[in-house]
Design an enzyme around this catalytic site. Structure first.
Site, PDB file in Angstrom:
ATOM      1  N   PHE A 153      26.677 -13.537   4.601  1.00  0.00           N
ATOM      2  CA  PHE A 153      26.338 -13.036   5.936  1.00  0.00           C
ATOM      3  C   PHE A 153      26.513 -14.129   6.990  1.00  0.00           C
ATOM      4  O   PHE A 153      27.104 -13.891   8.055  1.00  0.00           O
ATOM      5  CB  PHE A 153      24.894 -12.532   5.919  1.00  0.00           C
ATOM      6  CG  PHE A 153      24.365 -12.090   7.250  1.00  0.00           C
ATOM      7  CD1 PHE A 153      24.476 -10.771   7.664  1.00  0.00           C
ATOM      8  CD2 PHE A 153      23.738 -12.986   8.104  1.00  0.00           C
ATOM      9  CE1 PHE A 153      23.971 -10.361   8.890  1.00  0.00           C
ATOM     10  CE2 PHE A 153      23.233 -12.590   9.336  1.00  0.00           C
ATOM     11  CZ  PHE A 153      23.353 -11.271   9.722  1.00  0.00           C
ATOM     12  N   ASP A 154      25.999 -15.330   6.732  1.00  0.00           N
ATOM     13  CA  ASP A 154      26.089 -16.429   7.700  1.00  0.00           C
ATOM     14  C   ASP A 154      27.537 -16.746   8.055  1.00  0.00           C
ATOM     15  O   ASP A 154      27.903 -16.854   9.224  1.00  0.00           O
ATOM     16  CB  ASP A 154      25.452 -17.702   7.134  1.00  0.00           C
ATOM     17  CG  ASP A 154      23.970 -17.573   6.911  1.00  0.00           C
ATOM     18  OD1 ASP A 154      23.539 -16.567   6.332  1.00  0.00           O
ATOM     19  OD2 ASP A 154      23.236 -18.491   7.319  1.00  0.00           O
ATOM     20  N   THR A 155      28.347 -16.910   7.008  1.00  0.00           N
ATOM     21  CA  THR A 155      29.743 -17.276   7.230  1.00  0.00           C
ATOM     22  C   THR A 155      30.467 -16.197   8.028  1.00  0.00           C
ATOM     23  O   THR A 155      31.189 -16.490   8.989  1.00  0.00           O
ATOM     24  CB  THR A 155      30.448 -17.494   5.885  1.00  0.00           C
ATOM     25  OG1 THR A 155      29.789 -18.541   5.167  1.00  0.00           O
ATOM     26  CG2 THR A 155      31.912 -17.870   6.094  1.00  0.00           C
TER      27      THR A 155
END
Length: 383
Positions: free
Chosen positions: A203-205
């Site tokens: 999700f972050d990437t």
């Protein structure tokens, strides 16, 4: 895989008490963190109360925990006025962040990991550029000058390989995709969240890649970071999921074309992506397997993941090596590099092994480029 829930007498999240509207909503995603949750939240709450100059709210996002985590979260929310909690029926850090951020009315939303590995002194430098309008997204980075990091060589190598892989495959400009310390302006989050497909660790990437492609400004804050020895992240499964995420984002229609005048790279770019994925998986497997075994398994895993996308890559097919001979050559060269290293430096560690494998990959690319050049020259001479 979703974990079955046990029957716990979990109270419903209480209605939040009336207080000044927060400027920052800070999520703390948790899954089975009954040991760390209370001391970490109390420490975070005390720090923000004493040093943070704006109204804030801490939201504990319980990801379907099966231990006493929801009971502890409910008690903390009842005792501490700026603390709330929500409970999700399914596991996933990205899912928890989406739920908290989508429901927020604060100008800035963010999150940090429950182990508080990142020094809290970086919180205000993280949030201030967003409140001032200077930036749209802010991330903590362990890989920029000024960061002070304490962690083992395996995690250090994996982190660096992963971020190098992102730069080579997705052409990103940020330095650290997965540091659990990020903040976003709410208006920017509203634009990005509907586009993010991952609900777990990638999700972050994906959020950062989408933000960069949208032209949003990303501010980086070097952080003090101490590795949590009790981390429960499954390195191999997480690495494989991240590689699948990278392939999906790279092949998505929104990836964009190469800049005008930049020649396509038929072999070097996908070869670099494969090499870096191999190094990442090797570093994850090496502590549990001998060097040659870890090398063969990681290379075969990367090659298997690459097979479904061969022919769909944005680079032209001419010049790409046939699958089985190229795999055999790569396996032989990397195995030989490890054997030579072990013979010459018997006490060589993981970093030396990764360097030897990287050199093997580079030499293969150089050799193939030289061979193609020689074939073009001889073909021109014959004609």
């Amino acid at each position: 895989m979703n974990h079955p829930l046990v029957a716990l007498p979990v109270p419903a999240p209480p209605s939040p008490p009336h207080h000044e509207e927060p400027v920052l909503d800070l999520a703390v995603p948790v899954f089975n963190e009954e040991t760390d949750l209370e001391p970490s939240v109390r420490r975070l709450h005390a720090y923000l109360r004493e040093t943070f100059p704006y109204p804030f709210r801490i939201i504990v996002a319980d990801n379907a925990s099966t231990d006493a985590t929801p009971l502890i979260a409910a008690r903390l929310a009842a005792e501490l006025p700026e603390v709330e909690w929500i409970r999700l029926a399914e596991k996933g850090r990205g899912r928890a962040l989406r739920a908290v951020w989508s429901a927020s009315s604060a100008p800035v939303v963010g999150y940090l990991d429950v182990d508080l590995s990142t020094g809290l002194a970086a919180l205000l430098p993280l949030v201030a550029p967003l409140l001032s309008g200077h930036s749209d997204v802010a991330i903590g980075t362990r890989l920029a000058p000024g960061a002070r990091v304490v962690r083992g060589p395996k995690r250090e190598a994996i982190s660096r390989c992963y971020n190098i892989l992102l730069r080579c495959t997705l052409s990103v400009g940020f330095s650290d995709a997965q540091c659990g310390f990020k903040a976003v302006r709410r208006d920017a989050a509203a634009r990005l969240l509907p586009l993010v497909r991952d609900s777990a660790w990638f999700f972050d990437t994906e959020l950062l890649v989408l933000a960069e492609r949208a032209g949003l400004r990303i501010h980086e804050v070097p952080v003090d970071w101490v590795d949590d020895p009790d981390s429960r992240v499954a390195l191999l499964s997480t690495a494989l999921a991240d590689l699948r995420g990278i392939a999906r984002v790279a092949l998505s229609p929104a990836r964009g074309a190469l800049p005008p005048g930049r020649p396509p790279r038929p072999y070097a770019v996908p070869a670099a992506a494969l090499a870096l994925a191999h190094l990442l998986l090797y570093a994850a497997l090496r502590p549990a397997a001998a060097g040659q075994v870890a090398n063969a398994l990681s290379l075969l895993a990367c090659w298997t993941l690459a097979v479904p996308v061969r022919g769909r890559l944005p680079w032209p097919a001419p010049g790409a090596p046939p699958a089985l001979p190229a795999l055999a050559a790569r396996l032989a060269l990397t195995a030989g590099a490890l054997a030579v290293l072990r013979h010459t430096v018997p006490a060589a560690g993981l970093r030396a092994e990764l360097a030897a494998l990287a050199a093997a990959h580079v030499s293969l690319v150089v050799a193939r480029s030289a061979l193609r050049g020689w074939r073009r020259r001889t073909g021109s001479a014959a004609s």
